[in-house]
Motif scaffolding. Structure first.
Motif, PDB file in Angstrom:
ATOM      1  N   HIS A  10     -61.626 -35.417  26.034  1.00  0.00           N
ATOM      2  CA  HIS A  10     -62.850 -35.957  25.461  1.00  0.00           C
ATOM      3  C   HIS A  10     -62.693 -36.157  23.954  1.00  0.00           C
ATOM      4  O   HIS A  10     -61.693 -35.762  23.357  1.00  0.00           O
ATOM      5  CB  HIS A  10     -64.039 -35.028  25.752  1.00  0.00           C
ATOM      6  CG  HIS A  10     -63.767 -33.591  25.426  1.00  0.00           C
ATOM      7  ND1 HIS A  10     -63.598 -32.626  26.392  1.00  0.00           N
ATOM      8  CD2 HIS A  10     -63.598 -32.957  24.242  1.00  0.00           C
ATOM      9  CE1 HIS A  10     -63.365 -31.461  25.810  1.00  0.00           C
ATOM     10  NE2 HIS A  10     -63.353 -31.645  24.519  1.00  0.00           N
ATOM     11  N   ARG A  65     -67.778 -37.717  25.900  1.00  0.00           N
ATOM     12  CA  ARG A  65     -66.860 -38.263  26.896  1.00  0.00           C
ATOM     13  C   ARG A  65     -65.946 -39.313  26.277  1.00  0.00           C
ATOM     14  O   ARG A  65     -64.751 -39.385  26.585  1.00  0.00           O
ATOM     15  CB  ARG A  65     -67.668 -38.875  28.041  1.00  0.00           C
ATOM     16  CG  ARG A  65     -66.841 -39.481  29.159  1.00  0.00           C
ATOM     17  CD  ARG A  65     -67.765 -39.947  30.284  1.00  0.00           C
ATOM     18  NE  ARG A  65     -68.758 -40.908  29.792  1.00  0.00           N
ATOM     19  CZ  ARG A  65     -69.832 -41.294  30.491  1.00  0.00           C
ATOM     20  NH1 ARG A  65     -70.063 -40.774  31.685  1.00  0.00           N
ATOM     21  NH2 ARG A  65     -70.682 -42.179  29.988  1.00  0.00           N
ATOM     22  N   SER A  66     -66.482 -40.145  25.373  1.00  0.00           N
ATOM     23  CA  SER A  66     -65.685 -41.219  24.796  1.00  0.00           C
ATOM     24  C   SER A  66     -66.321 -41.713  23.506  1.00  0.00           C
ATOM     25  O   SER A  66     -67.503 -41.470  23.230  1.00  0.00           O
ATOM     26  CB  SER A  66     -65.572 -42.405  25.772  1.00  0.00           C
ATOM     27  OG  SER A  66     -66.834 -43.033  25.917  1.00  0.00           O
TER      28      SER A  66
END
Length: 230
Positions: A10, A65-66
């Motif tokens: 992540h 997450r991104s």
């Protein structure tokens, strides 16, 4: 509690705020707690709020997450028209740093680096500026080359983050996030005179000084954390 691993799973974000008065720090902490406790953003994993100790300020250690999820948050109306104006009003600087964990080390007996107010860590966050072509060399000097920390009294963990992009900070950068058993141990570590430092420490510190173009730091206590429901 959030865990720090160099597995590339992540995005790690460090939002660093400085202010010029303890009451403004209290206001920052209150606002950050409210945001963390209501967080339900797509891709948000966890947030951990830190209270500045040596200098007024706060830090938020956030896992996403991104980068795409984070940028969607930045483009939202709430962030642009409520969150940022509020923080701008009570801070003297804002740095929103996107990173990936490049290296992490724990004192023997600790299998993983965890971030939680329950641990009682004296946390140190350092930001190093660096020329782009020297970033990887600086990561090595700040990370694997400092395994001598294992022998330092009070040392707990040491994490090096590769800076990817930022708001409020120009150029390339590297962040070090370290945990100690208390202020007394960390202050004693910093106070060791250069002639009394180990050869390994002097060597790596000279290498860091040669590579870094800037360096600032503050110490923190972790005061609040929350993770998304899985």
């Amino acid at each position: 509690m959030p865990k720090i691993t160099a597995d590339g799973a992540h995005l790690t974000v460090l939002n660093l705020f400085t202010t010029d008065a303890p009451d403004k720090q209290d206001s920052l902490l209150k606002a950050m707690r409210e945001i963390v406790d209501s967080a339900a953003y797509p891709g948000w994993i966890s947030s951990t709020v830190h209270s500045g100790q040596d200098k007024p300020g706060t830090a938020n250690f956030i896992q996403w997450r991104s980068s795409e999820d984070l940028e969607a948050r930045y483009e939202g109306e709430e962030f642009k028209h409520r969150t940022m104006p509020l923080f701008t009003e009570i801070t003297t600087s804002i740095r929103l740093l996107q990173n990936e964990v490049a290296y992490t080390h724990q004192r023997k007996g600790n299998a993983v680096t965890e971030v939680s107010p329950d641990r009682g860590d004296h946390t140190v966050i350092e930001v190093f500026g660096v020329a782009g072509e020297n970033q990887e060399d600086l990561i090595a000097a700040l990370g694997p080359d400092q395994e001598w920390l294992e022998e330092v009294p009070g040392y707990r963990t040491h994490t090096v983050l590769r800076g990817l992009r930022a708001r409020g900070l120009d150029g390339h950068f590297v962040v070090v996030y370290s945990q100690w058993d208390g202020k007394k141990s960390y202050d004693a570590f910093r106070a060791v005179s250069e002639p009394q430092r180990s050869a390994a420490r002097r060597k790596t510190e000279a290498r860091v000084e040669a590579l870094a173009t800037s360096h600032d730091w503050n110490t923190y206590n972790v005061v609040h954390t929350r993770s998304a429901e899985r």
